[in-house]
Scaffold this motif. Structure first.
Motif, PDB file in Angstrom:
ATOM      1  N   LEU A  63       0.833  -1.199   0.000  1.00  0.00           N
ATOM      2  CA  LEU A  63       0.000   0.000   0.000  1.00  0.00           C
ATOM      3  C   LEU A  63       0.869   1.251   0.000  1.00  0.00           C
ATOM      4  CD1 LEU A  63      -2.398  -0.929   2.958  1.00  0.00           C
ATOM      5  CD2 LEU A  63      -2.887  -1.216   0.518  1.00  0.00           C
ATOM      6  N   VAL A  64       0.431   2.268  -0.704  1.00  0.00           N
ATOM      7  CA  VAL A  64       0.940   3.621  -0.516  1.00  0.00           C
ATOM      8  C   VAL A  64      -0.284   4.436  -0.134  1.00  0.00           C
ATOM      9  CG1 VAL A  64       1.984   5.656  -1.581  1.00  0.00           C
ATOM     10  CG2 VAL A  64       2.816   3.364  -2.187  1.00  0.00           C
ATOM     11  N   THR A 100       2.992   7.227   3.021  1.00  0.00           N
ATOM     12  CA  THR A 100       3.607   6.090   3.688  1.00  0.00           C
ATOM     13  C   THR A 100       3.485   4.864   2.787  1.00  0.00           C
ATOM     14  OG1 THR A 100       3.113   6.924   5.895  1.00  0.00           O
ATOM     15  CG2 THR A 100       3.467   4.556   5.708  1.00  0.00           C
ATOM     16  N   LEU A 101       4.563   4.073   2.717  1.00  0.00           N
ATOM     17  CA  LEU A 101       4.547   2.777   2.054  1.00  0.00           C
ATOM     18  C   LEU A 101       4.389   1.729   3.141  1.00  0.00           C
ATOM     19  CD1 LEU A 101       5.112   0.698  -0.259  1.00  0.00           C
ATOM     20  CD2 LEU A 101       7.543   0.969   0.300  1.00  0.00           C
ATOM     21  N   ASP A 118      -8.660  -6.324  -0.291  1.00  0.00           N
ATOM     22  CA  ASP A 118      -9.682  -5.419  -0.835  1.00  0.00           C
ATOM     23  C   ASP A 118     -10.152  -4.427   0.217  1.00  0.00           C
ATOM     24  OD1 ASP A 118      -9.573  -6.573  -3.343  1.00  0.00           O
ATOM     25  OD2 ASP A 118     -11.379  -7.806  -3.055  1.00  0.00           O
ATOM     26  N   GLN A 119     -10.316  -4.888   1.455  1.00  0.00           N
ATOM     27  CA  GLN A 119     -10.757  -3.985   2.519  1.00  0.00           C
ATOM     28  C   GLN A 119      -9.725  -2.883   2.754  1.00  0.00           C
ATOM     29  OE1 GLN A 119     -12.186  -5.737   6.175  1.00  0.00           O
ATOM     30  NE2 GLN A 119     -13.170  -7.407   5.070  1.00  0.00           N
ATOM     31  N   MET A 120      -8.439  -3.217   2.644  1.00  0.00           N
ATOM     32  CA  MET A 120      -7.383  -2.223   2.861  1.00  0.00           C
ATOM     33  C   MET A 120      -7.235  -1.289   1.664  1.00  0.00           C
ATOM     34  SD  MET A 120      -4.444  -4.500   4.700  1.00  0.00           S
ATOM     35  CE  MET A 120      -4.712  -5.243   6.297  1.00  0.00           C
ATOM     36  N   ILE A 121      -7.206  -1.873   0.480  1.00  0.00           N
ATOM     37  CA  ILE A 121      -6.933  -1.111  -0.748  1.00  0.00           C
ATOM     38  C   ILE A 121      -8.032  -0.091  -1.039  1.00  0.00           C
ATOM     39  CG2 ILE A 121      -6.760  -1.355  -3.267  1.00  0.00           C
ATOM     40  CD1 ILE A 121      -5.262  -4.048  -2.687  1.00  0.00           C
ATOM     41  N   VAL A 126      -5.974   5.639   0.491  1.00  0.00           N
ATOM     42  CA  VAL A 126      -5.011   4.704  -0.110  1.00  0.00           C
ATOM     43  C   VAL A 126      -4.889   5.089  -1.580  1.00  0.00           C
ATOM     44  CG1 VAL A 126      -4.530   2.303  -0.726  1.00  0.00           C
ATOM     45  CG2 VAL A 126      -5.501   2.848   1.518  1.00  0.00           C
ATOM     46  N   VAL A 127      -3.669   5.442  -2.017  1.00  0.00           N
ATOM     47  CA  VAL A 127      -3.475   5.880  -3.401  1.00  0.00           C
ATOM     48  C   VAL A 127      -2.979   4.761  -4.311  1.00  0.00           C
ATOM     49  CG1 VAL A 127      -3.152   8.307  -2.803  1.00  0.00           C
ATOM     50  CG2 VAL A 127      -1.178   6.799  -2.879  1.00  0.00           C
TER      51      VAL A 127
END
Length: 146
Positions: A63-64, A100-101, A118-121, A126-127
């Motif tokens: 994630l970024v 943040t990465l 999917d829940q996180m992205i 979240v870019v």
């Protein structure tokens, strides 16, 4: 440790495809066409298994995100605690004043890992997000008592 048995196969392909294969073998540094083709087949098998559902796999959620988005960091941490059996570890690196990465190591059934990713992205802020799965698994970690 004994070597895995090797089987020979023969394949046919158009000349242009063979030329592209040879170019890739040289540019990527494979020792042979066989090694390159084996790598490609392994990647396809992993992708196929990742879509099968219940096969246990290991992977990362990359994630970024904009850490100044209100509540985002807390929500990401809450999701990791919610799925404590699947989330093994994480690494966070500050890229800029707001970015943040995050690399989150996960293991479990492929369908559940896809759902967690999917829940996180899809969280606001979240870019960039990507789930990478493979069929290798890490040694078992002793689970928390019931």
């Amino acid at each position: 440790m004994s070597k895995e048995k090797i089987s020979r196969i023969s394949i046919s392909m158009p000349e242009s495809l063979l030329e592209g294969l040879d170019q890739m073998v040289n540019e990527r540094g494979f020792e042979s066409r066989s090694q390159a083709i084996g790598d490609m087949i392994n990647n396809q098998i992993n992708e196929h298994r990742a879509k099968q559902g219940s096969e246990v796999m290991t992977g990362t959620v990359n994630l970024v995100y904009n850490h100044s988005t209100p509540g985002l960091t807390k929500r990401l941490h809450d999701l990791q605690y919610q799925y404590l059996d699947e989330v093994i570890s994480n690494l966070n690196v500050n890229l800029t004043n707001t970015s943040t990465l995050s690399v989150i190591l996960i293991q479990g059934p492929a369908d559940k890992l896809n759902m967690i990713a999917d829940q996180m992205i899809t969280l606001r802020g979240v870019v960039y997000g990507r789930l990478l799965l493979n069929s290798y698994i890490i040694p078992p970690i002793h689970p928390f008592p019931g």
